[in-house]
Design an enzyme around this catalytic site. Structure first.
Site, mmCIF file in Angstrom:
data_model
loop_
_atom_site.group_PDB
_atom_site.id
_atom_site.type_symbol
_atom_site.label_atom_id
_atom_site.label_comp_id
_atom_site.label_asym_id
_atom_site.label_seq_id
_atom_site.Cartn_x
_atom_site.Cartn_y
_atom_site.Cartn_z
ATOM 1 N N ASN A 1 1.324 -7.153 -11.738
ATOM 2 C CA ASN A 1 0.387 -6.080 -11.419
ATOM 3 C C ASN A 1 1.028 -4.745 -11.769
ATOM 4 O O ASN A 1 2.235 -4.571 -11.628
ATOM 5 C CB ASN A 1 0.034 -6.152 -9.925
ATOM 6 C CG ASN A 1 -0.955 -5.091 -9.474
ATOM 7 O OD1 ASN A 1 -0.811 -4.547 -8.392
ATOM 8 N ND2 ASN A 1 -1.954 -4.787 -10.275
ATOM 9 N N GLY A 2 0.207 -3.813 -12.246
ATOM 10 C CA GLY A 2 0.698 -2.469 -12.537
ATOM 11 C C GLY A 2 0.380 -2.033 -13.945
ATOM 12 O O GLY A 2 0.986 -2.495 -14.904
ATOM 13 N N CYS B 1 0.837 -1.203 0.000
ATOM 14 C CA CYS B 1 0.000 0.000 0.000
ATOM 15 C C CYS B 1 0.870 1.251 0.000
ATOM 16 O O CYS B 1 1.716 1.425 0.879
ATOM 17 C CB CYS B 1 -0.931 0.016 1.202
ATOM 18 S SG CYS B 1 -2.016 1.474 1.220
ATOM 19 N N LYS C 1 1.208 -9.581 -1.287
ATOM 20 C CA LYS C 1 1.120 -8.558 -2.331
ATOM 21 C C LYS C 1 2.117 -7.466 -1.979
ATOM 22 O O LYS C 1 2.091 -6.935 -0.864
ATOM 23 C CB LYS C 1 -0.281 -7.973 -2.447
ATOM 24 C CG LYS C 1 -0.412 -7.018 -3.635
ATOM 25 C CD LYS C 1 -1.824 -6.485 -3.814
ATOM 26 C CE LYS C 1 -1.958 -5.761 -5.140
ATOM 27 N NZ LYS C 1 -0.990 -4.673 -5.348
ATOM 28 N N GLY D 1 -6.261 -3.726 -11.339
ATOM 29 C CA GLY D 1 -6.882 -2.893 -10.318
ATOM 30 C C GLY D 1 -7.743 -1.800 -10.908
ATOM 31 O O GLY D 1 -8.894 -2.015 -11.299
ATOM 32 N N ARG D 2 -7.174 -0.601 -11.019
ATOM 33 C CA ARG D 2 -7.954 0.583 -11.413
ATOM 34 C C ARG D 2 -8.658 0.431 -12.757
ATOM 35 O O ARG D 2 -9.763 0.949 -12.948
ATOM 36 C CB ARG D 2 -7.043 1.811 -11.452
ATOM 37 C CG ARG D 2 -6.476 2.207 -10.097
ATOM 38 C CD ARG D 2 -5.406 3.258 -10.250
ATOM 39 N NE ARG D 2 -4.265 2.757 -11.011
ATOM 40 C CZ ARG D 2 -3.481 3.524 -11.762
ATOM 41 N NH1 ARG D 2 -3.724 4.803 -11.881
ATOM 42 N NH2 ARG D 2 -2.457 2.991 -12.405
#
Length: 339
Positions: A206-207, A106, A146, A230-231
């Site tokens: 991820n990313g 995070c 994560k 994600g987004r």
């Protein structure tokens, strides 16, 4: 080491997909909305905050106990107190979860300043102790992590990967930016490829995976076992189905903008609407629309006009005029970046 299992209904010959955990987004309601358009293989909960006085958040817990999407759900924790992480992990294991996930990525300053989330990446010794204790506590469920490639730089990256190996972590979800990068800058997919070669467990890349085409490129370039989105799943909830179509070398089914209008209506009808002041609810919906709009028109007209609306009537009149005016228009397969 526990095995990360897929439900029998999933196609096991395809790379994995997962919806990234996002605070204030990936609750039970949003998982159910996503499931309307093609669920990922895995869901991850918002993080359970863990400290001396913490108890399992009942709202987050409902995304496990009331989840009828047919997909496994990992329970994510965030914290640094080892006794309390162990206590919470054991309690979570009494529920029907796919595994226990530790948040070490995070990037919110209010989080990492407490030495949790991405803040843990500054202390490999602490990570070593935490994972050792959690591995002992989590015996009959997968234990997953994560993380990002580092805090301010990547100096501890390989050391932490070796720690992950030492404690037989079952799955690593790796965001290819540092904590300080937040969501900006180049994603270091080369470091994700290094992690794939270095760790013994499957790695989810991820990313900035914003389209099915990007997902295929990342999988090819990293050798990852799958992708975590994600987004961009906020802006395009069809993305997981589109990724599976691309992996099968099938044409990607275009999404008519009228379906996007229906998706926005679902977002507006949040279960908490009765206790949500209208202006706050508008602000919450606009958070989603900031991503949706980037796939609607290349000029960014919808994005700019949406941000200027101040009432429910204005916002939905705009949505109707843009999304329902031409039945042949479809959602872009990748966002129009730079708007």
């Amino acid at each position: 080491m526990s095995q990360v299992l897929l439900p029998q209904t999933l196609q096991k010959n395809l790379p994995l997909t997962a919806l990234a955990p996002m605070q204030d987004v990936t609750n039970l309601w949003f998982m159910k909305v996503i499931a309307q358009y093609g669920s990922p293989d895995y869901f991850f909960t918002q993080y359970f905050r863990v400290n001396e006085t913490s108890r399992l958040n009942r709202t987050i817990l409902s995304s496990i106990t009331e989840n009828d999407t047919g997909r496994p759900v990992f329970a994510q924790m965030i914290g640094e107190s080892i006794p309390d992480l162990v206590r919470t992990a054991k309690e979570l294991c009494t529920y029907n979860i796919a595994g226990v996930d530790l948040n070490m990525g995070c990037p919110a300053p209010r989080i990492y300043r407490k030495n949790v989330g991405g803040g843990l990446l500054r202390e490999p010794e602490k990570v070593d102790k935490i994972l050792a204790e959690l591995r002992q506590a989590v015996q009959d469920k997968p234990l997953t992590v994560k993380m990002r490639v580092g805090f301010e730089n990547t100096d501890t990256f390989y050391e932490i990967l070796d720690i992950i190996n030492r404690h037989n972590i079952d799955l690593l979800s790796l965001h290819g930016r540092t904590v300080k990068d937040m969501y900006h800058g180049v994603v270091k997919y080369d470091l994700i490829a290094d992690a794939v070669k270095r760790v013994d467990c499957p790695v989810l890349a991820n990313g900035n995976i914003h389209s099915a085409t990007t997902a295929l490129e990342v999988l090819e370039n990293t050798g990852a076992a799958g992708v975590m989105v994600g987004r961009w799943a906020i802006g395009n909830p069809w993305i997981f189905n589109q990724i599976r179509q691309a992996l099968r070398s099938e044409p990607i089914t275009p999404v008519p903008l009228v379906e996007v209008r229906n998706y926005i209506e679902r977002l507006w009808q949040t279960p908490s609407k009765d206790n949500f002041p209208v202006q706050s609810r508008l602000g919450y919906l606009k958070m989603f629309l900031n991503y949706i709009a980037l796939l609607v028109d290349a000029e960014g007209h919808f994005l700019r006009l949406m941000r200027k609306t101040s009432t429910e009537l204005e916002l939905f009149n705009l949505c109707d005029s843009v999304l329902l005016s031409d039945s042949t228009k479809t959602l872009a397969l990748a966002p129009y970046l730079g708007l």
